[in-house]
Design an enzyme around this catalytic site. Structure first.
Site, PDB file in Angstrom:
ATOM      1  N   GLU A 182       0.907  -1.250   0.104  1.00  0.00           N
ATOM      2  CA  GLU A 182      -0.038   0.049   0.152  1.00  0.00           C
ATOM      3  C   GLU A 182       0.513   1.213   0.020  1.00  0.00           C
ATOM      4  O   GLU A 182       0.724   2.052   0.844  1.00  0.00           O
ATOM      5  CB  GLU A 182      -1.176  -0.030   1.011  1.00  0.00           C
ATOM      6  CG  GLU A 182      -2.180  -1.346   0.852  1.00  0.00           C
ATOM      7  CD  GLU A 182      -3.520  -0.847   2.108  1.00  0.00           C
ATOM      8  OE1 GLU A 182      -2.476  -0.729   3.579  1.00  0.00           O
ATOM      9  OE2 GLU A 182      -3.805  -2.127   2.066  1.00  0.00           O
TER      10      GLU A 182
ATOM     11  N   GLU B 294      -5.754  -8.342   0.383  1.00  0.00           N
ATOM     12  CA  GLU B 294      -5.730  -8.240   1.512  1.00  0.00           C
ATOM     13  C   GLU B 294      -7.217  -7.535   1.619  1.00  0.00           C
ATOM     14  O   GLU B 294      -8.304  -6.949   0.160  1.00  0.00           O
ATOM     15  CB  GLU B 294      -5.578  -6.888   2.406  1.00  0.00           C
ATOM     16  CG  GLU B 294      -4.047  -6.858   3.094  1.00  0.00           C
ATOM     17  CD  GLU B 294      -3.291  -5.939   3.940  1.00  0.00           C
ATOM     18  OE1 GLU B 294      -4.287  -5.288   4.141  1.00  0.00           O
ATOM     19  OE2 GLU B 294      -2.586  -6.039   4.161  1.00  0.00           O
TER      20      GLU B 294
HETATM   21  C1  BGC Z   1      -3.279  -2.144   5.764  1.00  0.00           C
HETATM   22  C2  BGC Z   1      -3.336  -3.540   6.941  1.00  0.00           C
HETATM   23  C3  BGC Z   1      -4.365  -2.316   8.371  1.00  0.00           C
HETATM   24  C4  BGC Z   1      -6.028  -3.298   7.303  1.00  0.00           C
HETATM   25  C5  BGC Z   1      -6.511  -2.458   8.400  1.00  0.00           C
HETATM   26  C6  BGC Z   1      -4.770  -2.280   5.637  1.00  0.00           C
HETATM   27  O1  BGC Z   1      -4.663  -1.018   4.716  1.00  0.00           O
HETATM   28  O2  BGC Z   1      -2.505  -3.174   5.157  1.00  0.00           O
HETATM   29  O3  BGC Z   1      -1.963  -3.234   7.814  1.00  0.00           O
HETATM   30  O4  BGC Z   1      -4.942  -3.036   9.323  1.00  0.00           O
HETATM   31  O5  BGC Z   1      -5.946  -1.780   6.313  1.00  0.00           O
HETATM   32  O6  BGC Z   1      -6.632  -1.338   8.662  1.00  0.00           O
END
Ligand code: BGC
Length: 446
Positions: free
Chosen positions: A164, A353
């Site tokens: 990110e 993610e």
């Molecule tokens: C990040 C994570 C974070 C998740 C929830 C993502 O943008 O990569 O590290 O825990 O968001 O906030």
């Protein structure tokens, strides 16, 4: 509802500073997150990642849980300050040993190790020298990538160098809500270029070391305009250009969105050649869409971005405990949009993610009935099925996250895990969502 192919890759994601703890062990140096957490008032509950889930000592438990889930792949991050305590120079073999053991443990259970090289824990000495505002940090990142690749490329599977870059740019250096806590507004833009250059240099180092598969992990949000007015449409387009396209197009097209390249430092055209080296996958982190407007909403305390747009609250959807809107169809919209925008230039997509904060804790018999997480993941997987039906090439999904963990500026107050962690005792309790994900993965295999 679209279905997912039988060979679809299911995984989970974590990040070093969020789970490892052990911050002073085996020669690890300090990172910007250690320093940031020391500042009073910046973390909601005054906590830090000093212990976190103690995965530094409990990776055997993590691996056993993942084996039980039946996942095919684990995306974890390597802590740069464990490997190079000063950021560059002297390599700390003991730090690398931890990841070496992790990789072997995963392989012993048939789980593909997928390292991220930078999930925000920049070594403090590099920040002292200017951090990602400096081109030199990108060069140091390339050196670090070569060191890790030298140790792990013979066994690691998919690599995702930078997590990110847009969030690091905006929250780390734009607003200062994240480490290193610099509030530079538009002055943060060089960070974007240096993170992308770091990505390009890491890709070159990984290729040279024979890495199996290389991608990226870009956070994307579909940007909706608050109204059809030309002003709001323009604000949304600018938001999309600076939040999404600024980070995707150098990689995918070898070019910055119009007008933005001129604001960046260095031999940009030359750098873009490195940055756009072909990838094997395109990783997408998705949580929710955003609603952009030219002005703050009436009576609304709209958060100023320091940029010519404002975020409005998205109404009409359920919300997570973080108060983020739950919009599964936004994931379909996003990957279909990427597919249409970038066509042949877009490698196969992996969702690197996706997940939600659901702070449900254990009931009187110790069961964690996090049904909202189950709905969240189920509906996002369905949305991916729909996206595939509409022509998107999506090959896998990494749920965020295996464990409740240190949620950055929110400390331990937001829980994203399939496994509940009691942060006083470090007891781990698989939630209902853990069993559900395990069964969903098994059912998909048929
Ligand atoms: C990040 C994570 C974070 C998740 C929830 C993502 O943008 O990569 O590290 O825990 O968001 O906030």
């Amino acid at each position: 509802m679209g279905t997912l192919p039988a060979d679809f890759v299911f995984g989970v994601s974590t990040a070093s500073y969020q789970i490892e703890g052990g911050v002073s062990e085996d020669g690890r140096g300090r990172s910007v997150w250690d320093d940031f957490c020391d500042r009073p008032g910046v973390i909601a509950d005054g906590s830090s990642g000093a212990v976190a889930c103690d995965s530094f000592h409990r990776s055997g438990d993590d691996i056993a849980a993942m084996a039980e889930l039946g996942i095919a792949a684990y995306r974890f991050s390597v802590a740069w300050p464990r490997v190079l305590p000063q950021g560059r120079g002297q390599v700390n073999q003991a730090g690398l040993d931890y990841y070496d053991r992790l990789v072997d443990g995963l392989l012993a259970h048939g789980i593909r190790p997928c390292p991220t090289l930078f999930h925000w824990d920049l070594p403090s000495p590099l920040e002292a020298a200017g951090g990602w505002l400096e081109r030199d940090t990108a060069l140091a990142f390339g050196e670090y990538a070569a060191v890790v690749a030298d140790r792990l490329a013979d066994r690691a599977d998919m690599w995702f160098p930078v997590n990110e870059p847009n969030v690091v740019t905006y929250l780390g250096y734009g607003t200062g809500a994240h480490a290193p806590g610099r509030a530079l507004g538009l002055g943060a833009l060089p960070v974007a270029h240096h993170l992308l250059l770091g990505h390009g240099l890491a890709v070159a180092a990984l290729r040279a070391a024979g890495a199996a598969s290389i991608g990226c992990a870009n956070h994307h949000s579909p940007v909706w305009a608050a109204s059809e007015s030309p002003e709001d449409e323009a604000a949304a387009a600018f938001c999309d250009a600076t939040f999404n396209r600024l980070f995707a197009e150098p990689i995918l097209l070898g070019a910055y969105p119009e007008g933005l390249g001129d604001m960046l430092p260095g031999p940009v055209a030359e750098d873009l050649q490195l940055i756009s080296a072909p990838l094997d996958s395109y990783g997408v982190n998705y949580y929710n869409p955003v609603l952009a407007a030219a002005t703050p909403g009436p009576g609304e305390a709209a958060e100023s971005t320091g940029l010519p747009y404002f975020f409005r609250r998205i109404e009409g959807y359920p919300r997570t405990d973080f108060d983020w809107p739950v919009v599964p169809d936004g994931l379909r919209e996003l990957v279909v949009q990427l597919t249409q925008r970038y066509g042949d230039r877009l490698p196969p997509i992996y969702i690197t993610e996706n997940g939600c904060s659901d702070n449900t804790g254990p009931d009187s018999v110790g069961r964690v009935a996090d049904s909202r997480r189950i709905d969240y993941v189920a509906n996002h997987l369905d949305a991916l099925g729909d996206a595939i039906d509409q022509g998107a090439d999506v090959r896998g999904y990494f749920q965020w996250s295996l464990l409740d963990n240190f949620e950055w500026a929110d400390g331990y107050a937001q829980r994203f895990g399939l496994i509940h962690v009691d942060f006083d005792t470090l007891t781990r309790t698989p939630k209902d969502s853990f069993a559900w994900y395990r069964d969903r993965i098994a059912a998909n295999r048929g």
